[in-house]
Design a protein around this motif. Structure first.
Motif, PDB file in Angstrom:
ATOM      1  N   ASN A   2       0.824  -1.206   0.000  1.00 27.81           N
ATOM      2  CA  ASN A   2       0.000   0.000   0.000  1.00 27.81           C
ATOM      3  C   ASN A   2       0.860   1.258   0.000  1.00 27.81           C
ATOM      4  O   ASN A   2       0.577   2.224  -0.718  1.00 27.81           O
ATOM      5  N   LEU A   3       1.932   1.242   0.801  1.00 28.73           N
ATOM      6  CA  LEU A   3       2.837   2.391   0.856  1.00 28.73           C
ATOM      7  C   LEU A   3       3.491   2.634  -0.498  1.00 28.73           C
ATOM      8  O   LEU A   3       3.546   3.771  -0.994  1.00 28.73           O
ATOM      9  N   LEU A   4       3.976   1.567  -1.116  1.00 28.66           N
ATOM     10  CA  LEU A   4       4.607   1.694  -2.428  1.00 28.66           C
ATOM     11  C   LEU A   4       3.599   2.155  -3.481  1.00 28.66           C
ATOM     12  O   LEU A   4       3.927   2.979  -4.344  1.00 28.66           O
ATOM     13  N   ARG A   5       2.389   1.631  -3.397  1.00 25.90           N
ATOM     14  CA  ARG A   5       1.357   2.054  -4.351  1.00 25.90           C
ATOM     15  C   ARG A   5       1.107   3.558  -4.238  1.00 25.90           C
ATOM     16  O   ARG A   5       0.980   4.251  -5.253  1.00 25.90           O
ATOM     17  N   ILE A   6       1.035   4.063  -3.016  1.00 26.04           N
ATOM     18  CA  ILE A   6       0.808   5.497  -2.813  1.00 26.04           C
ATOM     19  C   ILE A   6       1.953   6.311  -3.415  1.00 26.04           C
ATOM     20  O   ILE A   6       1.735   7.276  -4.165  1.00 26.04           O
ATOM     21  N   TYR A   7       3.197   5.949  -3.084  1.00 24.46           N
ATOM     22  CA  TYR A   7       4.353   6.674  -3.612  1.00 24.46           C
ATOM     23  C   TYR A   7       4.376   6.659  -5.139  1.00 24.46           C
ATOM     24  O   TYR A   7       4.583   7.701  -5.790  1.00 24.46           O
ATOM     25  N   LEU A   8       4.179   5.467  -5.708  1.00 23.14           N
ATOM     26  CA  LEU A   8       4.298   5.319  -7.159  1.00 23.14           C
ATOM     27  C   LEU A   8       3.151   6.002  -7.892  1.00 23.14           C
ATOM     28  O   LEU A   8       3.352   6.616  -8.943  1.00 23.14           O
ATOM     29  N   THR A   9       1.947   5.892  -7.354  1.00 24.61           N
ATOM     30  CA  THR A   9       0.791   6.537  -7.980  1.00 24.61           C
ATOM     31  C   THR A   9       0.950   8.053  -7.968  1.00 24.61           C
ATOM     32  O   THR A   9       0.670   8.732  -8.961  1.00 24.61           O
ATOM     33  N   GLN A  10       1.422   8.589  -6.846  1.00 27.57           N
ATOM     34  CA  GLN A  10       1.649  10.036  -6.756  1.00 27.57           C
ATOM     35  C   GLN A  10       2.710  10.489  -7.747  1.00 27.57           C
ATOM     36  O   GLN A  10       2.691  11.641  -8.208  1.00 27.57           O
ATOM     37  N   ALA A  11       3.638   9.591  -8.076  1.00 24.61           N
ATOM     38  CA  ALA A  11       4.694   9.930  -9.036  1.00 24.61           C
ATOM     39  C   ALA A  11       4.248   9.753 -10.484  1.00 24.61           C
ATOM     40  O   ALA A  11       5.032  10.001 -11.410  1.00 24.61           O
ATOM     41  N   GLY A  12       3.005   9.328 -10.689  1.00 28.44           N
ATOM     42  CA  GLY A  12       2.472   9.228 -12.038  1.00 28.44           C
ATOM     43  C   GLY A  12       2.531   7.855 -12.672  1.00 28.44           C
ATOM     44  O   GLY A  12       2.221   7.697 -13.859  1.00 28.44           O
ATOM     45  N   PHE A  13       2.902   6.838 -11.898  1.00 34.46           N
ATOM     46  CA  PHE A  13       2.957   5.480 -12.428  1.00 34.46           C
ATOM     47  C   PHE A  13       1.596   4.796 -12.296  1.00 34.46           C
ATOM     48  O   PHE A  13       0.807   5.118 -11.405  1.00 34.46           O
ATOM     49  N   GLY A  14       1.367   3.819 -13.159  1.00 33.56           N
ATOM     50  CA  GLY A  14       0.279   2.880 -12.957  1.00 33.56           C
ATOM     51  C   GLY A  14       0.829   1.730 -12.131  1.00 33.56           C
ATOM     52  O   GLY A  14       1.979   1.319 -12.328  1.00 33.56           O
ATOM     53  N   VAL A  15       0.047   1.190 -11.206  1.00 37.83           N
ATOM     54  CA  VAL A  15       0.557   0.189 -10.275  1.00 37.83           C
ATOM     55  C   VAL A  15      -0.350  -1.034 -10.238  1.00 37.83           C
ATOM     56  O   VAL A  15      -1.577  -0.908 -10.157  1.00 37.83           O
ATOM     57  N   LYS A  16       0.262  -2.193 -10.287  1.00 35.78           N
ATOM     58  CA  LYS A  16      -0.430  -3.457 -10.061  1.00 35.78           C
ATOM     59  C   LYS A  16       0.310  -4.168  -8.941  1.00 35.78           C
ATOM     60  O   LYS A  16       1.542  -4.070  -8.855  1.00 35.78           O
ATOM     61  N   GLU A  17      -0.412  -4.889  -8.093  1.00 33.52           N
ATOM     62  CA  GLU A  17       0.196  -5.506  -6.915  1.00 33.52           C
ATOM     63  C   GLU A  17       0.119  -7.024  -6.973  1.00 33.52           C
ATOM     64  O   GLU A  17      -0.844  -7.588  -7.481  1.00 33.52           O
ATOM     65  N   ALA A  18       1.147  -7.658  -6.422  1.00 35.45           N
ATOM     66  CA  ALA A  18       1.156  -9.111  -6.243  1.00 35.45           C
ATOM     67  C   ALA A  18       1.547  -9.401  -4.800  1.00 35.45           C
ATOM     68  O   ALA A  18       2.525  -8.855  -4.296  1.00 35.45           O
ATOM     69  N   ALA A  19       0.769 -10.263  -4.136  1.00 28.69           N
ATOM     70  CA  ALA A  19       1.010 -10.566  -2.726  1.00 28.69           C
ATOM     71  C   ALA A  19       1.908 -11.779  -2.533  1.00 28.69           C
ATOM     72  O   ALA A  19       2.220 -12.152  -1.402  1.00 28.69           O
ATOM     73  N   SER A  20       2.326 -12.398  -3.636  1.00 30.12           N
ATOM     74  CA  SER A  20       3.208 -13.565  -3.542  1.00 30.12           C
ATOM     75  C   SER A  20       4.047 -13.664  -4.796  1.00 30.12           C
ATOM     76  O   SER A  20       3.737 -13.057  -5.834  1.00 30.12           O
ATOM     77  N   GLY A  21       5.098 -14.473  -4.712  1.00 30.97           N
ATOM     78  CA  GLY A  21       5.960 -14.669  -5.864  1.00 30.97           C
ATOM     79  C   GLY A  21       5.247 -15.340  -7.014  1.00 30.97           C
ATOM     80  O   GLY A  21       5.415 -14.964  -8.181  1.00 30.97           O
ATOM     81  N   ARG A  22       4.423 -16.330  -6.705  1.00 32.26           N
ATOM     82  CA  ARG A  22       3.711 -17.046  -7.769  1.00 32.26           C
ATOM     83  C   ARG A  22       2.718 -16.134  -8.482  1.00 32.26           C
ATOM     84  O   ARG A  22       2.566 -16.196  -9.709  1.00 32.26           O
ATOM     85  N   GLU A  23       2.041 -15.297  -7.713  1.00 30.19           N
ATOM     86  CA  GLU A  23       1.121 -14.341  -8.323  1.00 30.19           C
ATOM     87  C   GLU A  23       1.882 -13.371  -9.221  1.00 30.19           C
ATOM     88  O   GLU A  23       1.412 -13.014 -10.308  1.00 30.19           O
ATOM     89  N   ALA A  24       3.062 -12.955  -8.794  1.00 32.46           N
ATOM     90  CA  ALA A  24       3.872 -12.039  -9.595  1.00 32.46           C
ATOM     91  C   ALA A  24       4.250 -12.661 -10.932  1.00 32.46           C
ATOM     92  O   ALA A  24       4.152 -12.018 -11.985  1.00 32.46           O
TER      93      ALA A  24
END
Length: 231
Positions: A17-39
């Motif tokens: 969530n913290l990384l999503r906030i930082y990256l979104t504020q910087a103008g990036f689109g963000v997708k999250e994965a909660a595990s290595g397999r999901e990634a």
């Protein structure tokens, strides 16, 4: 131009969530994965511009994920870890990571490093003649840059619209049902109306044809789903 897309991989929700906030504020689109397999699964069906990858995860650690990604993806990888020993940094770089930042980190430095990774990656691919594109009459897609051009003019698509367009374009001989498209684009946990696909396809068609495309690149296969049409 579409936003650069970043995949954030961390098993801790607070850090994602913290990384999503930082990256979104910087103008990036963000997708999250909660595990290595999901990634790994997300990387197989999406074109990300960079990956921010935690090391300490329960199912597949960051080193294993990085090695797996390097078998099929050239997206730059930024590893994050509370482990800052030199041997850990060297190990990450040896298996294919492009950069390594210890936790805690300054968000400004993280953002600038990610910008630098993406910039160097694109420059290297361009110099090596490896910039991939999907070209057809009047329409060109650059997967790594998430760019869609109609007669050399950029078309603004949302993330989901772009993901649908690219998936169909990369598998032009396959018909995708709505439920398969939902699973691949929205994820298997999506429990909304599958007709959301129809809305996104309608938007894609309108945008590319408004931009000057003389044909419909997405065909409806009645009673089944959608497939790509090269014009």
């Amino acid at each position: 131009m579409n936003k650069d897309q970043i995949l954030v991989v961390d098993d801790e929700w607070n850090m994602r969530n913290l990384l999503r906030i930082y990256l979104t504020q910087a103008g990036f689109g963000v997708k999250e994965a909660a595990s290595g397999r999901e990634a790994v699964d997300l990387m197989r069906i999406n074109a990300f511009d960079a990956v921010v990858l935690d090391i300490m995860m329960p199912d597949m650690d960051g080193w294993q994920v990085c090695e797996k990604l390097r078998s099929f993806s050239i997206a730059p990888v930024m590893m994050l870890s509370a482990r800052s020993e030199t041997k850990d940094i060297v190990k990450g770089l040896k298996i294919g990571a492009d950069d390594y930042m210890p936790k805690p980190f300054q968000p400004e430095e993280l953002i600038e490093r990610i910008h630098a990774l993406i910039r160097r990656s694109r420059q290297a691919r361009f110099q090596a003649g490896q910039v991939r594109k999907i070209a057809m009459p009047e329409l060109t897609i650059y997967p790594e840059g998430r760019e869609v051009l109609v007669q050399q003019m950029a078309v603004e698509l949302t993330q989901k619209e772009y993901d649908i367009l690219l998936l169909l374009a990369e598998h032009e001989h396959r018909v995708y049902t709505r439920d398969v498209l939902v699973d691949k684009i929205w994820g298997t946990e999506y429990d909304g109306d599958y007709r959301v696909v129809d809305t996104h396809v309608k938007n894609i068609r309108e945008k590319v044809q408004r931009a000057g495309l003389s044909y419909n690149p997405i065909q409806t296969v009645w009673g089944v789903g959608y497939r790509w049409y090269k014009g």
